[in-house]
Design a protein around this motif. Sequence first.
Motif, PDB file in Angstrom:
ATOM      1  N   ALA A 154       0.829  -1.206   0.000  1.00  0.00           N
ATOM      2  CA  ALA A 154       0.000   0.000   0.000  1.00  0.00           C
ATOM      3  C   ALA A 154       0.864   1.258   0.000  1.00  0.00           C
ATOM      4  O   ALA A 154       0.605   2.211  -0.748  1.00  0.00           O
ATOM      5  CB  ALA A 154      -0.932  -0.006   1.213  1.00  0.00           C
ATOM      6  N   THR A 155       1.913   1.275   0.813  1.00  0.00           N
ATOM      7  CA  THR A 155       2.783   2.447   0.892  1.00  0.00           C
ATOM      8  C   THR A 155       3.503   2.689  -0.425  1.00  0.00           C
ATOM      9  O   THR A 155       3.538   3.825  -0.927  1.00  0.00           O
ATOM     10  CB  THR A 155       3.812   2.266   2.027  1.00  0.00           C
ATOM     11  OG1 THR A 155       3.121   2.051   3.260  1.00  0.00           O
ATOM     12  CG2 THR A 155       4.697   3.493   2.159  1.00  0.00           C
ATOM     13  N   GLU A 156       4.076   1.637  -0.990  1.00  0.00           N
ATOM     14  CA  GLU A 156       4.809   1.802  -2.252  1.00  0.00           C
ATOM     15  C   GLU A 156       3.869   2.224  -3.382  1.00  0.00           C
ATOM     16  O   GLU A 156       4.228   3.049  -4.232  1.00  0.00           O
ATOM     17  CB  GLU A 156       5.519   0.496  -2.623  1.00  0.00           C
ATOM     18  CG  GLU A 156       6.568   0.042  -1.625  1.00  0.00           C
ATOM     19  CD  GLU A 156       7.621   1.106  -1.374  1.00  0.00           C
ATOM     20  OE1 GLU A 156       8.212   1.608  -2.349  1.00  0.00           O
ATOM     21  OE2 GLU A 156       7.850   1.449  -0.191  1.00  0.00           O
ATOM     22  N   THR A 157       2.659   1.673  -3.393  1.00  0.00           N
ATOM     23  CA  THR A 157       1.690   2.043  -4.427  1.00  0.00           C
ATOM     24  C   THR A 157       1.317   3.517  -4.307  1.00  0.00           C
ATOM     25  O   THR A 157       1.220   4.229  -5.319  1.00  0.00           O
ATOM     26  CB  THR A 157       0.429   1.169  -4.322  1.00  0.00           C
ATOM     27  OG1 THR A 157       0.784  -0.201  -4.477  1.00  0.00           O
ATOM     28  CG2 THR A 157      -0.583   1.544  -5.392  1.00  0.00           C
ATOM     29  N   LEU A 158       1.120   4.003  -3.080  1.00  0.00           N
ATOM     30  CA  LEU A 158       0.740   5.404  -2.889  1.00  0.00           C
ATOM     31  C   LEU A 158       1.875   6.348  -3.249  1.00  0.00           C
ATOM     32  O   LEU A 158       1.624   7.453  -3.750  1.00  0.00           O
ATOM     33  CB  LEU A 158       0.304   5.630  -1.436  1.00  0.00           C
ATOM     34  CG  LEU A 158      -1.019   4.979  -1.038  1.00  0.00           C
ATOM     35  CD1 LEU A 158      -1.332   5.250   0.419  1.00  0.00           C
ATOM     36  CD2 LEU A 158      -2.169   5.475  -1.906  1.00  0.00           C
ATOM     37  N   VAL A 159       3.110   5.956  -3.006  1.00  0.00           N
ATOM     38  CA  VAL A 159       4.248   6.788  -3.443  1.00  0.00           C
ATOM     39  C   VAL A 159       4.198   6.982  -4.953  1.00  0.00           C
ATOM     40  O   VAL A 159       4.342   8.094  -5.472  1.00  0.00           O
ATOM     41  CB  VAL A 159       5.586   6.146  -3.014  1.00  0.00           C
ATOM     42  CG1 VAL A 159       6.762   6.867  -3.689  1.00  0.00           C
ATOM     43  CG2 VAL A 159       5.756   6.199  -1.502  1.00  0.00           C
ATOM     44  N   LYS A 207      -3.564   7.566   7.757  1.00  0.00           N
ATOM     45  CA  LYS A 207      -3.892   8.755   6.963  1.00  0.00           C
ATOM     46  C   LYS A 207      -2.895   8.943   5.834  1.00  0.00           C
ATOM     47  O   LYS A 207      -1.759   8.477   5.887  1.00  0.00           O
ATOM     48  CB  LYS A 207      -3.910  10.000   7.853  1.00  0.00           C
ATOM     49  CG  LYS A 207      -2.640  10.242   8.649  1.00  0.00           C
ATOM     50  CD  LYS A 207      -2.800  11.408   9.596  1.00  0.00           C
ATOM     51  CE  LYS A 207      -1.583  11.580  10.497  1.00  0.00           C
ATOM     52  NZ  LYS A 207      -1.470  10.495  11.498  1.00  0.00           N
ATOM     53  N   VAL A 208      -3.375   9.628   4.799  1.00  0.00           N
ATOM     54  CA  VAL A 208      -2.519  10.158   3.741  1.00  0.00           C
ATOM     55  C   VAL A 208      -2.859  11.637   3.690  1.00  0.00           C
ATOM     56  O   VAL A 208      -3.895  12.026   3.158  1.00  0.00           O
ATOM     57  CB  VAL A 208      -2.794   9.474   2.389  1.00  0.00           C
ATOM     58  CG1 VAL A 208      -1.872  10.049   1.315  1.00  0.00           C
ATOM     59  CG2 VAL A 208      -2.606   7.968   2.500  1.00  0.00           C
ATOM     60  N   ARG A 209      -2.024  12.478   4.288  1.00  0.00           N
ATOM     61  CA  ARG A 209      -2.387  13.873   4.495  1.00  0.00           C
ATOM     62  C   ARG A 209      -1.313  14.825   3.977  1.00  0.00           C
ATOM     63  O   ARG A 209      -0.124  14.498   3.945  1.00  0.00           O
ATOM     64  CB  ARG A 209      -2.631  14.156   5.968  1.00  0.00           C
ATOM     65  CG  ARG A 209      -1.459  13.864   6.890  1.00  0.00           C
ATOM     66  CD  ARG A 209      -1.501  14.745   8.123  1.00  0.00           C
ATOM     67  NE  ARG A 209      -1.261  16.136   7.804  1.00  0.00           N
ATOM     68  CZ  ARG A 209      -1.629  17.155   8.562  1.00  0.00           C
ATOM     69  NH1 ARG A 209      -2.250  16.944   9.695  1.00  0.00           N
ATOM     70  NH2 ARG A 209      -1.360  18.401   8.212  1.00  0.00           N
TER      71      ARG A 209
END
Length: 567
Positions: free
Chosen positions: A175-180, A227-229
């Motif tokens: 999830a983190t790598e995809t959001l980056v 969160k993604v803020r």
Amino acid sequence: MELAVRQEDADVLLKEKNVLNESVLDKYRTGGQIVQTGLKYIISLINESYHLASSNGQPISVQELCILGDSFLINLLSKVYTNQVREKGIASPTTIEVNELANGFSPELDDEGSFFFTAGDIVTISLGVQIDGYTSQVSHTLVIYPPGIEINNEIKPEGPLLGSKADAICASHIATETLVGLLGLALTPEKLPEQIKNEGGIHGSTIRNIVDSIAESYSCIVLPGSKVRRVRRFLAGQSEGIVAERDFKGVVWDESHQEERLLKKAPTSQELILADNKVKPTSTNNSTAIPTDEFIVLPGEVYQIDIRMSSIADFNEVGLITLEEIDQFSGKNNRQEFNSKSTIHIRDFAINHQLKLRTSRKLLTEIDKNFSVYPFKLSYTSNHFPINLDKDIPEQVENIKQDLKTFKLGLSELNNRHLIKSRPIQLTKFIPLEQILISSNPTGKHGIDLNKPVLPGMEIPLPQLGISSLKLKSLLNKHGKSVPNVRESTTVIINNVSNGEIIRLTGGSKSSSPSWVHSQYQLKGAYVESINQIGQLLQDKRFGIKVKECYPFKLNKDKSVETMQLD
């Protein structure tokens, strides 16, 4: 909620000071490198103390890891921007959460208990620094393996971690790598996968749907507080629940986002939802402090990706994943499964009071002088902090313990007068849905827990069922079951100044490679094709997404910094 300052001053802080230029980028980059180096330093201490078969003596405790990590960060900060900025310092004290611990665990040196790791534990390291108010933060979860051997400067365990903990680690990493990558595509929207392009670009709802899809694939739940803020100068989430941030921009998960899943699995769900609870606002004004998914990611912004997950694969019943707070005064939860008092505090500048104790007045002066709007620990006020890593560490530790006794009484008065707020230690708990449905709820959704800091608009955890935060607290006390959690957090800049690249200030392969784990699950769901396309673009060095990671400073074998040269 409006800011209690003139509009002209608010515009300077919220707009002018957040325009990316070379000066601002350099402060972010420098802070990012310091955080990366701090994370690498703490991981190396854990590896040497717990993973190397040749390690001798007693392992390093969590108390010692936290104070050594904070001292290391302060020592690095003292070597950059000397007399060039008004302030710099720790933005997020080093916390080390183990298994079900979710937030705020950074025990002081004089804590009654000693906390150590055992093989099979999952340990989350979180830390952050700020330079002139520009903040870089990171969180990374690693696995404590049985002692292994060192091959080519790497610790090699005998085999991967399996089971539900491994599932959560895989899901949070993906999830983190995809959001980056997704945030990086704001610079080149023509490369967006067709599915996301058809949705109108990178909206908050797109971010939520992708993360939820990955979590579901691995039988996990996104924890409340994830969160993604957007991050701005002096506004990096350190005061969430205490100060309402104007023009908040970000996706925030709480218990209400699990409610739909729960009701779908409840046998009588249609009868449980009241008609007047179905109505929800679809959008909010841009100047509001209430989080909404109705926003678009834009170039020139800085974001913190902070994803926490827990697996529900080990539970044979449907239920809710939530957070239980440890009582900040007694340091215990009701079942006394865990005992430690809150140690991270933040100054509430909206409150002033005439203090009685001389120690309290002295401590408040020290806090107002050195810690600004960022969290701090009582040990930071010691004359022997930061620890000099080149001198006798045990002696310095004892000196800090003595200094803590001096300010403890003063800290108590500041807390009682609400001049400072203590950040609660939180545990991850599972509550069976059956217990939620059969429990009596006489006050309905009106029993709001005023002691629990939450973002505006999120005071009621389960609005459709009318379950208040006070009722949820009582259910936790009776029926809560501990569940491990993992966390991955990274700070990224969508750089539109030059080169059109995304700058990853923290996290990534340079400082926090994922632990060796194996999951029985694989990606599925509506967004699987889009996620795979983003992954391919991240690997394409020529025509894909340009990601530049901040390199940590080089460490010598004695853990001192070999060079402070920037990347």
